[in-house]
Design a protein around this motif. Sequence first.
Motif, PDB file in Angstrom:
ATOM      1  N   PHE A   1       0.826  -1.200   0.000  1.00 50.01           N
ATOM      2  CA  PHE A   1       0.000   0.000   0.000  1.00 50.01           C
ATOM      3  C   PHE A   1       0.869   1.262   0.000  1.00 50.01           C
ATOM      4  CE2 PHE A   1      -2.875  -3.184   1.792  1.00 50.01           C
ATOM      5  CZ  PHE A   1      -4.015  -2.971   1.036  1.00 50.01           C
ATOM      6  N   VAL A   2       1.922   1.255   0.802  1.00 52.69           N
ATOM      7  CA  VAL A   2       2.788   2.435   0.873  1.00 52.69           C
ATOM      8  C   VAL A   2       3.621   2.560  -0.390  1.00 52.69           C
ATOM      9  CG1 VAL A   2       4.615   3.559   2.190  1.00 52.69           C
ATOM     10  CG2 VAL A   2       2.860   2.261   3.388  1.00 52.69           C
ATOM     11  N   VAL A   3       4.185   1.455  -0.852  1.00 51.37           N
ATOM     12  CA  VAL A   3       5.044   1.503  -2.044  1.00 51.37           C
ATOM     13  C   VAL A   3       4.252   1.981  -3.254  1.00 51.37           C
ATOM     14  CG1 VAL A   3       6.466   0.156  -3.620  1.00 51.37           C
ATOM     15  CG2 VAL A   3       6.571  -0.289  -1.161  1.00 51.37           C
ATOM     16  N   ARG A   4       3.079   1.419  -3.478  1.00 49.80           N
ATOM     17  CA  ARG A   4       2.289   1.771  -4.659  1.00 49.80           C
ATOM     18  C   ARG A   4       1.652   3.149  -4.548  1.00 49.80           C
ATOM     19  NH1 ARG A   4       5.244  -1.224  -7.440  1.00 49.80           N
ATOM     20  NH2 ARG A   4       4.726  -3.419  -7.582  1.00 49.80           N
ATOM     21  N   THR A   5       1.623   3.727  -3.375  1.00 53.38           N
ATOM     22  CA  THR A   5       1.128   5.092  -3.228  1.00 53.38           C
ATOM     23  C   THR A   5       2.230   6.115  -3.457  1.00 53.38           C
ATOM     24  OG1 THR A   5      -0.495   4.310  -1.591  1.00 53.38           O
ATOM     25  CG2 THR A   5      -0.117   6.672  -1.713  1.00 53.38           C
ATOM     26  N   VAL A   6       3.422   5.820  -2.985  1.00 54.16           N
ATOM     27  CA  VAL A   6       4.538   6.758  -3.103  1.00 54.16           C
ATOM     28  C   VAL A   6       5.201   6.666  -4.471  1.00 54.16           C
ATOM     29  CG1 VAL A   6       6.792   7.392  -2.132  1.00 54.16           C
ATOM     30  CG2 VAL A   6       4.924   6.705  -0.626  1.00 54.16           C
ATOM     31  N   GLN A   7       5.244   5.490  -5.053  1.00 56.13           N
ATOM     32  CA  GLN A   7       5.970   5.266  -6.307  1.00 56.13           C
ATOM     33  C   GLN A   7       5.504   6.167  -7.454  1.00 56.13           C
ATOM     34  OE1 GLN A   7       5.975   1.153  -7.427  1.00 56.13           O
ATOM     35  NE2 GLN A   7       7.488   1.413  -9.048  1.00 56.13           N
ATOM     36  N   PRO A   8       4.193   6.314  -7.720  1.00 52.44           N
ATOM     37  CA  PRO A   8       3.791   7.216  -8.825  1.00 52.44           C
ATOM     38  C   PRO A   8       4.175   8.661  -8.605  1.00 52.44           C
ATOM     39  CG  PRO A   8       1.992   5.754  -8.185  1.00 52.44           C
ATOM     40  CD  PRO A   8       3.047   5.617  -7.146  1.00 52.44           C
ATOM     41  N   VAL A   9       4.192   9.098  -7.350  1.00 53.46           N
ATOM     42  CA  VAL A   9       4.580  10.483  -7.062  1.00 53.46           C
ATOM     43  C   VAL A   9       6.052  10.693  -7.389  1.00 53.46           C
ATOM     44  CG1 VAL A   9       4.721  12.246  -5.255  1.00 53.46           C
ATOM     45  CG2 VAL A   9       2.809  10.635  -5.283  1.00 53.46           C
ATOM     46  N   LEU A  10       6.886   9.735  -7.022  1.00 57.48           N
ATOM     47  CA  LEU A  10       8.305   9.845  -7.334  1.00 57.48           C
ATOM     48  C   LEU A  10       8.564   9.770  -8.841  1.00 57.48           C
ATOM     49  CD1 LEU A  10       9.885   7.609  -4.525  1.00 57.48           C
ATOM     50  CD2 LEU A  10      10.008  10.094  -4.729  1.00 57.48           C
ATOM     51  N   GLU A  11       7.786   8.953  -9.548  1.00 54.29           N
ATOM     52  CA  GLU A  11       7.988   8.822 -10.995  1.00 54.29           C
ATOM     53  C   GLU A  11       7.650  10.109 -11.736  1.00 54.29           C
ATOM     54  OE1 GLU A  11       5.579   5.509 -11.937  1.00 54.29           O
ATOM     55  OE2 GLU A  11       7.133   4.007 -11.488  1.00 54.29           O
ATOM     56  N   SER A  12       6.683  10.870 -11.241  1.00 54.99           N
ATOM     57  CA  SER A  12       6.295  12.117 -11.903  1.00 54.99           C
ATOM     58  C   SER A  12       7.012  13.343 -11.327  1.00 54.99           C
ATOM     59  CB  SER A  12       4.778  12.320 -11.752  1.00 54.99           C
ATOM     60  OG  SER A  12       4.406  12.405 -10.384  1.00 54.99           O
ATOM     61  N   TRP A  13       7.973  13.120 -10.502  1.00 57.78           N
ATOM     62  CA  TRP A  13       8.637  14.200  -9.771  1.00 57.78           C
ATOM     63  C   TRP A  13       9.936  14.564 -10.498  1.00 57.78           C
ATOM     64  CZ3 TRP A  13       9.909  13.780  -3.854  1.00 57.78           C
ATOM     65  CH2 TRP A  13      10.369  15.008  -3.394  1.00 57.78           C
ATOM     66  N   GLU A  14      10.041  15.829 -10.848  1.00 56.70           N
ATOM     67  CA  GLU A  14      11.271  16.327 -11.446  1.00 56.70           C
ATOM     68  C   GLU A  14      12.318  16.561 -10.355  1.00 56.70           C
ATOM     69  OE1 GLU A  14      11.789  16.508 -14.576  1.00 56.70           O
ATOM     70  OE2 GLU A  14       9.739  16.102 -15.242  1.00 56.70           O
ATOM     71  N   THR A  15      13.575  16.294 -10.689  1.00 57.72           N
ATOM     72  CA  THR A  15      14.655  16.418  -9.708  1.00 57.72           C
ATOM     73  C   THR A  15      15.372  17.761  -9.790  1.00 57.72           C
ATOM     74  OG1 THR A  15      16.213  15.380 -11.244  1.00 57.72           O
ATOM     75  CG2 THR A  15      15.012  13.925  -9.721  1.00 57.72           C
ATOM     76  N   ASP A  16      14.799  18.727 -10.518  1.00 60.45           N
ATOM     77  CA  ASP A  16      15.476  20.008 -10.690  1.00 60.45           C
ATOM     78  C   ASP A  16      15.686  20.727  -9.365  1.00 60.45           C
ATOM     79  OD1 ASP A  16      15.343  19.368 -13.313  1.00 60.45           O
ATOM     80  OD2 ASP A  16      13.700  20.739 -13.810  1.00 60.45           O
TER      81      ASP A  16
END
Length: 287
Positions: A164-179
């Motif tokens: 539940f935690v992994v699948r909730t946080v993972q999409p946010v990190l994937e769409s997150w720019e590292t600038d």
Amino acid sequence: MTATPTPKRAPHKGKSYAVLPGFRITLGFTIGYLSLLVLIPLSAVVLKSLELSWDGFWATVFDARVLAAYRISFATALAAGLINVVFGFIVAWVLVRYSFPGKRLLDGIIDLPFALPTAVAGIALTSIYAENGWIGRWLYAIGIPSAYSAAGIAIALTFIGLPFVVRTVQPVLESWETDVEEAAATLGAKRLTVFRRIIVPQLLPSLLTGFALAFARGIGEYGSVVFISGNMPYKTEIAPLLIMTKLEQYDYAGATAVALVMLILSFLLQLLINALQWKAARRMTSP
């Protein structure tokens, strides 16, 4: 003479084209669907518990054994949820930010608790974390009873709540720019500062959502816990198991009374978590 084509009517400004039927039809379907699956069964719990008198209801839900079951269920679910927030974030970070052999396999293993029958998971965890198990023998050697204890319950709830935690946080990190992270590092910010001031505030709403899902699943979990807990009253007996025990004794009113208290407490905690999520999201969007 050729007929002049009729110009197409432009869509009304401010309205979007909807593929599904109108609002009334979809709203009616939504209410009917939720009523059949959620509202009517929950109403049955309330109505069945009303068969008890007021004194009988209070005597049932505040019995010493029932209070101990509440405490064990909520304490272990809370501990497992907090553990999953920490390690679920680490797992999601590794899956998103790094490339390594076997990454897809590891990503698929995360969903295994969703597909694995909970009873099978409980038996497997018990054999591994028992006193003579592969991992349990080392934990028992240092004084940590990893099976037939509250720690064993927390282990089982951690296992079923991690996805539940992994699948909730993972999409946010994937769409997150590292600038922003790179800019902060360029300006001399240390890693801990970047993590505390940039990463945590951005991920806080999703972390709270993952925690809420894992916590809610842990409160009502039965199959994976019943084997590893030992089911000792006042010590390792969880509330769902106590409800099952009352049902086997044909005490349906008592079982629904305990379930009603669990429902109310869970609902209040979910409201609190949702309020924290809303506050964190509002803080992120505020200038």
